[in-house]
Design an enzyme around this catalytic site. Structure first.
Site, mmCIF file in Angstrom:
data_model
loop_
_atom_site.group_PDB
_atom_site.id
_atom_site.type_symbol
_atom_site.label_atom_id
_atom_site.label_comp_id
_atom_site.label_asym_id
_atom_site.label_seq_id
_atom_site.Cartn_x
_atom_site.Cartn_y
_atom_site.Cartn_z
ATOM 1 N N GLU A 82 31.807 63.541 27.657
ATOM 2 C CA GLU A 82 33.384 63.908 27.839
ATOM 3 C C GLU A 82 34.203 63.404 29.150
ATOM 4 O OE1 GLU A 82 33.809 67.798 24.764
ATOM 5 O OE2 GLU A 82 33.207 68.164 26.724
ATOM 6 N N CYS A 96 37.876 63.630 36.017
ATOM 7 C CA CYS A 96 36.692 64.147 35.997
ATOM 8 C C CYS A 96 35.807 63.303 35.093
ATOM 9 C CB CYS A 96 36.834 65.778 35.340
ATOM 10 S SG CYS A 96 35.583 66.807 35.711
ATOM 11 N N CYS A 103 22.866 67.958 30.616
ATOM 12 C CA CYS A 103 22.166 68.337 31.953
ATOM 13 C C CYS A 103 20.658 69.198 31.782
ATOM 14 C CB CYS A 103 23.210 69.245 32.720
ATOM 15 S SG CYS A 103 22.883 69.358 34.285
ATOM 16 N N CYS A 107 22.083 75.726 34.609
ATOM 17 C CA CYS A 107 22.736 76.728 35.517
ATOM 18 C C CYS A 107 23.308 77.873 34.048
ATOM 19 C CB CYS A 107 23.936 76.261 36.228
ATOM 20 S SG CYS A 107 23.492 75.023 37.581
ATOM 21 N N CYS A 110 27.012 77.694 32.875
ATOM 22 C CA CYS A 110 27.509 76.258 32.391
ATOM 23 C C CYS A 110 27.310 75.882 31.226
ATOM 24 C CB CYS A 110 26.916 75.352 33.426
ATOM 25 S SG CYS A 110 27.593 73.781 33.048
ATOM 26 N N GLY A 153 26.720 66.754 33.613
ATOM 27 C CA GLY A 153 25.495 66.322 34.274
ATOM 28 C C GLY A 153 25.459 66.373 35.811
ATOM 29 N N GLU A 154 24.322 66.342 36.466
ATOM 30 C CA GLU A 154 24.017 66.158 37.904
ATOM 31 C C GLU A 154 23.980 64.718 38.242
ATOM 32 O OE1 GLU A 154 24.090 68.185 40.480
ATOM 33 O OE2 GLU A 154 23.501 66.439 41.576
ATOM 34 N N LEU A 209 27.709 75.903 45.432
ATOM 35 C CA LEU A 209 26.798 77.139 45.875
ATOM 36 C C LEU A 209 26.827 78.163 45.153
ATOM 37 C CD1 LEU A 209 25.151 77.457 48.327
ATOM 38 C CD2 LEU A 209 26.827 78.440 49.633
ATOM 39 N N CYS A 326 36.240 73.138 34.085
ATOM 40 C CA CYS A 326 34.880 73.107 34.781
ATOM 41 C C CYS A 326 34.025 73.932 33.892
ATOM 42 C CB CYS A 326 34.806 73.583 36.083
ATOM 43 S SG CYS A 326 35.546 72.350 37.255
HETATM 44 N N1 SAH Z 1 26.374 68.991 38.194
HETATM 45 C C1 SAH Z 1 27.257 69.131 39.256
HETATM 46 C C2 SAH Z 1 28.675 68.655 38.618
HETATM 47 C C3 SAH Z 1 29.060 69.035 37.349
HETATM 48 S S1 SAH Z 1 29.750 70.767 37.316
HETATM 49 C C4 SAH Z 1 27.400 70.472 39.640
HETATM 50 O O1 SAH Z 1 26.988 71.438 39.186
HETATM 51 O O2 SAH Z 1 28.181 70.431 40.738
HETATM 52 C C5 SAH Z 1 31.256 70.691 37.936
HETATM 53 C C6 SAH Z 1 31.695 72.057 38.483
HETATM 54 O O3 SAH Z 1 31.870 73.034 37.673
HETATM 55 C C7 SAH Z 1 30.640 72.673 39.405
HETATM 56 O O4 SAH Z 1 30.904 73.203 40.772
HETATM 57 C C8 SAH Z 1 29.916 73.851 38.689
HETATM 58 O O5 SAH Z 1 29.196 74.853 39.397
HETATM 59 C C9 SAH Z 1 31.188 74.400 37.938
HETATM 60 N N2 SAH Z 1 31.147 75.123 37.035
HETATM 61 C C10 SAH Z 1 30.017 75.383 35.804
HETATM 62 N N3 SAH Z 1 30.226 76.028 34.688
HETATM 63 C C11 SAH Z 1 31.369 76.716 35.336
HETATM 64 C C12 SAH Z 1 32.310 77.716 34.655
HETATM 65 N N4 SAH Z 1 31.975 78.363 33.492
HETATM 66 N N5 SAH Z 1 33.545 78.183 35.200
HETATM 67 C C13 SAH Z 1 33.859 77.385 36.446
HETATM 68 N N6 SAH Z 1 33.373 76.508 36.896
HETATM 69 C C14 SAH Z 1 32.141 76.103 36.386
HETATM 70 FE FE1 SF4 Z 2 24.539 73.182 36.369
HETATM 71 FE FE2 SF4 Z 2 26.424 71.102 37.095
HETATM 72 FE FE3 SF4 Z 2 24.219 70.794 35.353
HETATM 73 FE FE4 SF4 Z 2 26.196 72.310 34.670
HETATM 74 S S1 SF4 Z 2 26.572 70.336 34.889
HETATM 75 S S2 SF4 Z 2 24.179 72.833 34.365
HETATM 76 S S3 SF4 Z 2 26.612 73.257 36.700
HETATM 77 S S4 SF4 Z 2 24.007 71.326 37.501
#
Ligand code: SAH
Ligand code: SF4
Length: 334
Positions: A82, A96, A103, A107, A110, A153-154, A209, A326
């Site tokens: 996406e 974006c 991923c 987390c 997410c 993804g990361e 963070l 996000c």
């Molecule tokens: N993997 C990378 C980039 C993709 S995620 C990372 O984790 O930074 C992009 C952003 O969306 C990150 O800051 C992530 O922590 C945030 N994010 C993930 N799940 C979310 C949610 N449910 N609500 C708001 N932000 C979220």
């Molecule tokens: Fe975590 Fe970013 Fe991967 Fe979502 S996309 S699981 S926030 S590392």
């Protein structure tokens, strides 16, 4: 960047201006080989047999009430990824992009993490998301001004492809997007941050963070077991020193989990050296167990940071009504 196409043309002994014709056509809206009318017809037909003009193809599209557009795109091997195009004032658009299909980092908050690992996208698959979006923006008399690696993804687990795609987006022959208008967001993959320190395009770095102490962060983000807060912040400081740009700290406000005044003070005590800017993020609902902080708690948290000399900004949620915000990207029907 049209690397596969470049090597095919070369192996066929075609003159080098053919590649430029292909690139120009892609930039001016060609969707398939038939649209590349600057090439001889037989060459077009031969190319169509061996390589796609684009490595990702739009498959479904949804538009939010706030003007945000989400695409589901298919890769050549049929994976769904996406991209989200966010609308701003004065004809500006932020894209974006996804860097992986899924991923592996898991987390807890997410939706992409809940999908599990997918494969790394190639440089062209990443850059093509931006070229397509630039085209769509142009059609609306707007301009793709920013790109953020905050899709699926990361990105720092896939640095070779991500860096190549950034070079292409940044190059005047590509999309000409300035380095400060490109942001890479990481969950804290330290070897990738180190690679960024050596990368020649000084893009912005954002660190997700989301907690001010290791126990809380590990419970939210398993990657913290490998690289705890102190290590990841040290790597970010090296990046800030190398580029002279502040690193963005993304901090998701989760009710009763990380949003107390004590959390704010702990956060501030670690970020007070002028190298960081805190972005407070509204939680977007996923299938996870969390709830976003109330506006009162969020305000109190922000005030506590202010009192400690940090000046946080709030990131408003965009596209939540189409699951484009996000953390919500998981190939839900567009
Ligand atoms: N993997 C990378 C980039 C993709 S995620 C990372 O984790 O930074 C992009 C952003 O969306 C990150 O800051 C992530 O922590 C945030 N994010 C993930 N799940 C979310 C949610 N449910 N609500 C708001 N932000 C979220
Ligand atoms: Fe975590 Fe970013 Fe991967 Fe979502 S996309 S699981 S926030 S590392």
């Amino acid at each position: 960047m049209t690397d596969q196409i470049a090597s095919i043309l070369k192996s066929w002994g075609e003159p080098s201006y053919r590649l430029k014709q292909v690139d120009d056509a892609r930039r001016s809206g060609a969707r398939d080989w038939d649209d590349v009318t600057t090439l001889p017809k037989d060459l077009r037909a031969r190319l169509a047999e061996v390589a796609p003009l684009w490595t990702v193809t739009p498959d479904a599209m949804a538009e939010s009430r706030d003007g945000t557009i989400k695409w589901r795109l298919r890769t050549g091997d049929g994976l769904a990824i996406e991209s989200v195009l966010i609308k701003h004032a004065r004809g500006r658009r932020t894209l974006c992009v996804s860097s992986q299909a899924g991923c592996a980092l898991g987390c807890r908050f997410c939706a992409t993490g809940a999908m599990g690992p997918g494969r790394d996208l190639t440089a062209r698959e990443i850059a093509d998301q931006a070229f397509l979006a630039a085209d769509v923006a142009r059609e609306a008399d707007a301009r793709l001004s920013n790109v953020v690696f905050m899709g699926m993804g990361e990105p720092l687990q896939n640095t070779a492809a991500v860096f190549d795609a950034i070079r292409e987006m940044h190059s005047p022959d590509g999309l000409g997007i300035s380095a400060r208008s490109i942001a890479v967001s990481t969950a804290g993959w330290v070897p990738g941050i180190e690679e960024m320190v050596a990368f020649e395009v000084p893009v912005r770095l954002a660190l997700s963070l989301h907690a001010a102490d290791d126990d809380t962060r590990t419970a939210l983000m398993p990657i913290n077991n490998r690289w705890p807060i102190a290590n990841v912040l040290a790597a970010c400081r090296r990046y800030a020193d190398r580029t002279g740009r502040r690193v963005f700290i993304e901090y998701l406000l989760l009710d009763g989990v990380n949003d107390s005044v004590a959390d704010a003070n702990r956060l501030a005590s670690q970020l007070r050296d002028g190298r960081f800017h805190v972005n407070l993020i509204e939680y977007n609902a996923t299938t996870g167990q969390y709830r976003g902080s109330s506006p009162e708690r969020a305000t109190r948290f922000a005030e506590a940071l202010q009192e400690s000399g940090l000046h946080p900004s709030f990131r408003r949620s965009r596209g939540a009504d189409i699951a484009a915000a996000c953390g919500q990207l998981a190939n839900t029907p567009a």
